[in-house]
Motif scaffolding. Structure first.
Motif, short mmCIF file in Angstrom:
data_model
loop_
_atom_site.label_atom_id
_atom_site.label_comp_id
_atom_site.label_asym_id
_atom_site.label_seq_id
_atom_site.Cartn_x
_atom_site.Cartn_y
_atom_site.Cartn_z
N SER A 78 0.84 -1.20 0.00
CA SER A 78 0.00 0.00 0.00
C SER A 78 0.87 1.25 0.00
O SER A 78 1.88 1.32 0.72
CB SER A 78 -0.92 0.01 1.21
OG SER A 78 -0.15 0.06 2.39
N LYS A 123 -0.89 7.70 1.54
CA LYS A 123 -1.77 8.67 0.90
C LYS A 123 -1.08 10.02 0.85
O LYS A 123 -0.42 10.43 1.80
CB LYS A 123 -3.07 8.81 1.67
CG LYS A 123 -3.97 7.60 1.57
CD LYS A 123 -5.27 7.86 2.29
CE LYS A 123 -6.19 6.67 2.19
NZ LYS A 123 -7.45 6.90 2.91
N LYS A 124 -1.25 10.68 -0.28
CA LYS A 124 -0.68 12.03 -0.41
C LYS A 124 -1.60 13.01 0.29
O LYS A 124 -2.81 13.03 0.03
CB LYS A 124 -0.53 12.43 -1.88
CG LYS A 124 0.61 11.76 -2.57
CD LYS A 124 0.80 12.35 -3.95
CE LYS A 124 1.96 11.71 -4.67
NZ LYS A 124 2.13 12.26 -6.01
N ARG A 125 -1.03 13.82 1.16
CA ARG A 125 -1.84 14.82 1.84
C ARG A 125 -1.99 16.03 0.93
O ARG A 125 -1.02 16.43 0.26
CB ARG A 125 -1.18 15.25 3.14
CG ARG A 125 -1.25 14.17 4.20
CD ARG A 125 -0.84 14.69 5.54
NE ARG A 125 0.53 15.20 5.49
CZ ARG A 125 1.16 15.74 6.52
NH1 ARG A 125 0.57 15.86 7.67
NH2 ARG A 125 2.40 16.17 6.40
#
Length: 46
Positions: free
Chosen positions: A2, A5-7
């Motif tokens: 995984s 996640k890009k913030r």
């Protein structure tokens, strides 16, 4: 696997609108040239 996640960016900034300086100089100089040409023609004509 995984991916993290890009913030999103904290503050979204709009790109500032910039004036195209070269175009502005060309337009103003062409208007000035036309005005000078007309003035010269008026003076020479009379």
């Amino acid at each position: 696997m995984s991916h993290p996640k890009k913030r999103p960016p904290a503050m979204k900034t709009k790109p500032k609108e910039t004036v195209n300086k070269k175009a502005l100089i060309w337009v103003l100089s062409s208007f000035a040239a036309i005005a000078i040409l007309m003035a010269v023609l008026l003076i020479v004509n009379n």
